[in-house]
Design a protein around this motif. Structure first.
Motif, PDB file in Angstrom:
ATOM      1  N   THR A   1       0.842  -1.203   0.000  1.00 40.53           N
ATOM      2  CA  THR A   1       0.000   0.000   0.000  1.00 40.53           C
ATOM      3  C   THR A   1       0.876   1.253   0.000  1.00 40.53           C
ATOM      4  O   THR A   1       0.558   2.245  -0.663  1.00 40.53           O
ATOM      5  CB  THR A   1      -0.936  -0.002   1.221  1.00 40.53           C
TER       6      THR A   1
ATOM      7  N   THR B   1       0.866   4.187  -2.782  1.00 41.10           N
ATOM      8  CA  THR B   1       0.688   5.587  -2.375  1.00 41.10           C
ATOM      9  C   THR B   1       1.815   6.451  -2.936  1.00 41.10           C
ATOM     10  O   THR B   1       1.571   7.554  -3.446  1.00 41.10           O
ATOM     11  CB  THR B   1       0.635   5.698  -0.841  1.00 41.10           C
TER      12      THR B   1
ATOM     13  N   MET C   1       1.338   9.567  -5.535  1.00 39.72           N
ATOM     14  CA  MET C   1       1.839  10.904  -5.203  1.00 39.72           C
ATOM     15  C   MET C   1       2.866  11.379  -6.233  1.00 39.72           C
ATOM     16  O   MET C   1       2.920  12.574  -6.554  1.00 39.72           O
ATOM     17  CB  MET C   1       2.439  10.922  -3.794  1.00 39.72           C
TER      18      MET C   1
END
Length: 180
Positions: free
Chosen positions: A121, A125, A129
């Motif tokens: 995860t 992420t 980003m």
């Protein structure tokens, strides 16, 4: 028998005044009279305060806001991705300092599964980003009348890991299909 009474003289606009409104103004030391009735003389700061003031800067371009945001996000996410890579490599190593093909994760070990899920995860992420940083960098490059350095740096720093991930993902897909 009659003498001309001398009118009170007023100081130059550059002289500082010590009188208050409604009181007569004392004449200037050099005897000049440059202020008319109703004029308020300009108050200047003492010379030591004038030297401390910043000189006016010539007008220049400002940095792009999206470019600065892109740069900060991309550097932060790049460092986060490196940290996640080090953590996941450490967890998967066999204790001798390397990852081997014999490395096995026990499916019954719930703690390890949760850890690997969190690392996965975290990687997703970081990728999302970095994508956002690339978009902000491109927006920063599109702005007119702005400096582009942070936008260029943010775009390049965010696109390199994204492209590397896509290339490695495609290599994995090809090698996975050949192994079957």
């Amino acid at each position: 028998m009659s003498e001309n009474p001398e009118k009170p003289k007023t100081p130059k606009s550059s002289d500082s005044l010590t009188s208050k409104p409604g009181q007569p103004v004392t004449p200037a030391a050099d005897g000049t009279d440059n202020i008319q009735a109703g004029d308020v003389p300009e108050q200047t700061a003492p010379p030591e305060e004038q030297e401390q003031e910043d000189p006016p800067r010539p007008p220049g371009l400002k940095h792009s806001g999206p470019g600065i945001a892109s740069f900060i996000i991309s550097v932060t996410m790049l460092l986060s991705g490196i940290a996640l890579l080090v953590i996941s490599t450490t967890l998967l190593s066999d204790g001798s300092g390397g990852i081997t093909s014999d490395t096995f994760i026990d499916p019954r070990d719930a703690g390890m599964q949760q850890t690997l899920l969190r690392i996965g995860t975290g990687f997703l992420t970081v990728l999302m980003m970095l994508l956002a940083a690339a978009v902000l960098g491109i927006l920063g490059l599109a702005q007119k009348q702005r400096k582009k350095w942070f936008a260029i740096l943010g775009t390049v720093i965010s696109l390199i890991p994204l492209v590397a991930f896509i290339v490695l993902y495609l290599i994995g897909l090809v090698l996975g299909s050949l192994a079957v």
